[in-house]
Enzyme design. Structure first.
Site, PDB file in Angstrom:
ATOM      1  CG  ASP A  29      59.082  38.367  72.504  1.00 51.02           C
ATOM      2  OD1 ASP A  29      60.184  38.886  72.747  1.00 51.02           O
ATOM      3  OD2 ASP A  29      58.843  37.757  71.445  1.00 51.02           O
ATOM      4  NE  ARG A  33      60.457  42.598  68.965  1.00 51.00           N
ATOM      5  CZ  ARG A  33      59.536  41.643  68.978  1.00 51.00           C
ATOM      6  NH1 ARG A  33      58.534  41.681  68.120  1.00 51.00           N
ATOM      7  NH2 ARG A  33      59.612  40.663  69.849  1.00 51.00           N
ATOM      8  CG  HIS A  46      65.457  43.310  79.473  1.00 51.09           C
ATOM      9  ND1 HIS A  46      64.584  42.610  78.679  1.00 51.09           N
ATOM     10  CD2 HIS A  46      66.689  43.120  78.929  1.00 51.09           C
ATOM     11  CE1 HIS A  46      65.262  42.009  77.705  1.00 51.09           C
ATOM     12  NE2 HIS A  46      66.544  42.325  77.828  1.00 51.09           N
ATOM     13  CG  LEU A 140      48.715  34.978  91.880  1.00 55.82           C
ATOM     14  CD1 LEU A 140      47.712  34.444  90.853  1.00 55.82           C
ATOM     15  CD2 LEU A 140      49.183  36.379  91.444  1.00 55.82           C
ATOM     16  NE  ARG A 203      59.803  32.716  67.670  1.00 55.06           N
ATOM     17  CZ  ARG A 203      59.857  33.867  66.998  1.00 55.06           C
ATOM     18  NH1 ARG A 203      59.511  33.894  65.725  1.00 55.06           N
ATOM     19  NH2 ARG A 203      60.261  34.983  67.573  1.00 55.06           N
TER      20      ARG A 203
HETATM   21  C1  FPP Z   1      61.926  39.228  75.986  1.00 51.02           C
HETATM   22  O1  FPP Z   1      62.135  40.414  75.277  1.00 51.02           O
HETATM   23  C2  FPP Z   1      62.089  39.441  77.421  1.00 51.02           C
HETATM   24  C3  FPP Z   1      63.074  38.922  78.185  1.00 51.02           C
HETATM   25  C4  FPP Z   1      64.129  38.051  77.643  1.00 51.02           C
HETATM   26  C5  FPP Z   1      63.223  39.230  79.624  1.00 51.02           C
HETATM   27  C6  FPP Z   1      61.967  39.402  80.416  1.00 51.02           C
HETATM   28  C7  FPP Z   1      62.261  40.250  81.605  1.00 51.02           C
HETATM   29  C8  FPP Z   1      61.449  41.156  82.144  1.00 51.02           C
HETATM   30  C9  FPP Z   1      60.067  41.344  81.736  1.00 51.02           C
HETATM   31  C10 FPP Z   1      61.904  42.093  83.221  1.00 51.02           C
HETATM   32  C11 FPP Z   1      62.361  41.503  84.452  1.00 51.02           C
HETATM   33  C12 FPP Z   1      61.317  40.755  85.152  1.00 51.02           C
HETATM   34  C13 FPP Z   1      61.546  40.149  86.305  1.00 51.02           C
HETATM   35  C14 FPP Z   1      60.471  39.377  86.969  1.00 51.02           C
HETATM   36  C15 FPP Z   1      62.853  40.218  86.942  1.00 51.02           C
HETATM   37  P1  FPP Z   1      63.252  40.474  74.148  1.00 51.02           P
HETATM   38  O2  FPP Z   1      64.493  40.997  74.771  1.00 51.02           O
HETATM   39  O3  FPP Z   1      63.406  39.132  73.503  1.00 51.02           O
HETATM   40  O4  FPP Z   1      62.621  41.517  73.146  1.00 51.02           O
HETATM   41  P2  FPP Z   1      62.833  41.600  71.568  1.00 51.02           P
HETATM   42  O5  FPP Z   1      62.283  40.319  70.986  1.00 51.02           O
HETATM   43  O6  FPP Z   1      62.036  42.795  71.189  1.00 51.02           O
HETATM   44  O7  FPP Z   1      64.305  41.769  71.332  1.00 51.02           O
END
Ligand code: FPP
Length: 251
Positions: A29, A33, A46, A140, A203
Site C-alpha cells: 500500500d 501517496r 505503481h 519459493l 486494516r
Molecule cells: C496500493 O497502493 C497498491 C496497489 C493497488 C497496486 C499494487 C501494485 C504494485 C505494487 C505494482 C505492480 C505489481 C505487480 C506484481 C504487477 P494505493 O494505490 O492504494 O496507494 P495509496 O493508498 O497511497 O493511494
C-alpha cells in the site's frame, strides 16, 4: 545518530535467531501517496512499486520462506478510474514479461490467485503463461493476488461445499476447517505466519480473512515503493520476537 543496519547484518541476525516464518503475506500500500509526494501521476507510483516486488521476492529467497503472498489488485480496485485500472493491467503484463525467466531461474513457482476471468485477454494470457512456465519450481511459492476479495473467496468455497452436499458426494458432517481450506484459492498453502501492511494503514482490507486467523500483524510506515529487503528483514526480526500462542498459554 547511528546508521541503519545493512540488510546483510539483518539477514545474519535472522539466521542466528533461528526459526523463520514459512509464509509471509504483504498488503502493498502507498503507491498513490508516493507518487503524489513527487507530483507524479498515480500509475508511476505503481510502476515504482514493481521494483519493491523484485526486492521482496529476492529477500524471501534469501531468508528461506516457503511462501510469499502479495496483494496486487483487489476486486474493489476495479472501481478505480479506468486509466489507472488499464495502467495496472499493463504493468502486470510487463512484470510477467520482464520477470518470468528470472523468476523461473530462481526456482520461484508463480501462482496468480483471484477472479482471473475478469482480466483483459492479454493479461490473462500472460498470467497463464507464467504459471505454466514456473509450475515445477519448489524454491519459493509466490502467490500474486489479482482481482481478489476474501469475502468472495469464502462465498465461492461455501458454494463448492454446498454443491457437493447437494450432489450427495459429501455429508454435512464432513465439512470442517480443513475441508473449507481446500476450497480456497490458497488450497495446499500453509496459513500466513506474518502479514505486513505498508504505508501505516491498520486494516485488513478484505485480504485472506479466513487464512489470517492466527497471523501476526506488522504495520510498516514505509510507502510500498520505498519498501526494500531491509524492511522485510526488519519485519521478520520483529516476528521472531513474538510469542505465538494460538489462543493457548505460553509454555
Ligand atoms: C496500493 O497502493 C497498491 C496497489 C493497488 C497496486 C499494487 C501494485 C504494485 C505494487 C505494482 C505492480 C505489481 C505487480 C506484481 C504487477 P494505493 O494505490 O492504494 O496507494 P495509496 O493508498 O497511497 O493511494
Amino acid at each position: 545518530m547511528s546508521a541503519a543496519p545493512a540488510p546483510a547484518d539483518l539477514l545474519s541476525q535472522i539466521r542466528v535467531n533461528g526459526e523463520v516464518p514459512r509464509h509471509v503475506a504483504i498488503i502493498m500500500d502507498g503507491n498513490g501517496r508516493w507518487a503524489r509526494e513527487r507530483m507524479l501521476p498515480r500509475p508511476l507510483g505503481h510502476r515504482s512499486g514493481m521494483k519493491s516486488v523484485r526486492e521482496v521476492v529476492e529477500g524471501a529467497i534469501e531468508v528461506g520462506l516457503e511462501v510469499l503472498s502479495l496483494f496486487a489488485f483487489s476486486q474493489e480496485n476495479w472501481q478505480r478510474p479506468e486509466l489507472e485500472v488499464a495502467a495496472l493491467m499493463s504493468l502486470l503484463e510487463e512484470y510477467i514479461q520482464r520477470e518470468a525467466d528470472e523468476l523461473d531461474a530462481q526456482g520461484v513457482q508463480v501462482r496468480m490467485l483471484g477472479e482471473l476471468d475478469r482480466l483483459t485477454p492479454a493479461a490473462r494470457a500472460a498470467v497463464d503463461r507464467v504459471m505454466k512456465q514456473t509450475e515445477h519450481n519448489t524454491k519459493l511459492r509466490l502467490n500474486l493476488f489479482i482481482s481478489y476479495g476474501a469475502r468472495a473467496e469464502i462465498v465461492r468455497a461455501t458454494k463448492a461445499l454446498a454443491a457437493e452436499v447437494a450432489a450427495g458426494t459429501r455429508s454435512v458432517d464432513a465439512i470442517d476447517d480443513a475441508a473449507f481450506s481446500e476450497k480456497l484459492f490458497t488450497a495446499g498453502c500453509p496459513d500466513p505466519d506474518l502479514l505486513i501492511r505498508t504505508s501505516g494503514e491498520q486494516r485488513i482490507s478484505n485480504f485472506l480473512l479466513w487464512q489470517l486467523a492466527y497471523t501476526e500483524l506488522y504495520i510498516s510506515s514505509v510507502l510500498w515503493p520505498d519498501f526494500s529487503r531491509r524492511e522485510l528483514y526488519g519485519a521478520i526480526l520483529d516476528y521472531q520476537d513474538r510469542d505465538r500462542r494460538f489462543g493457548r498459554v505460553s509454555a
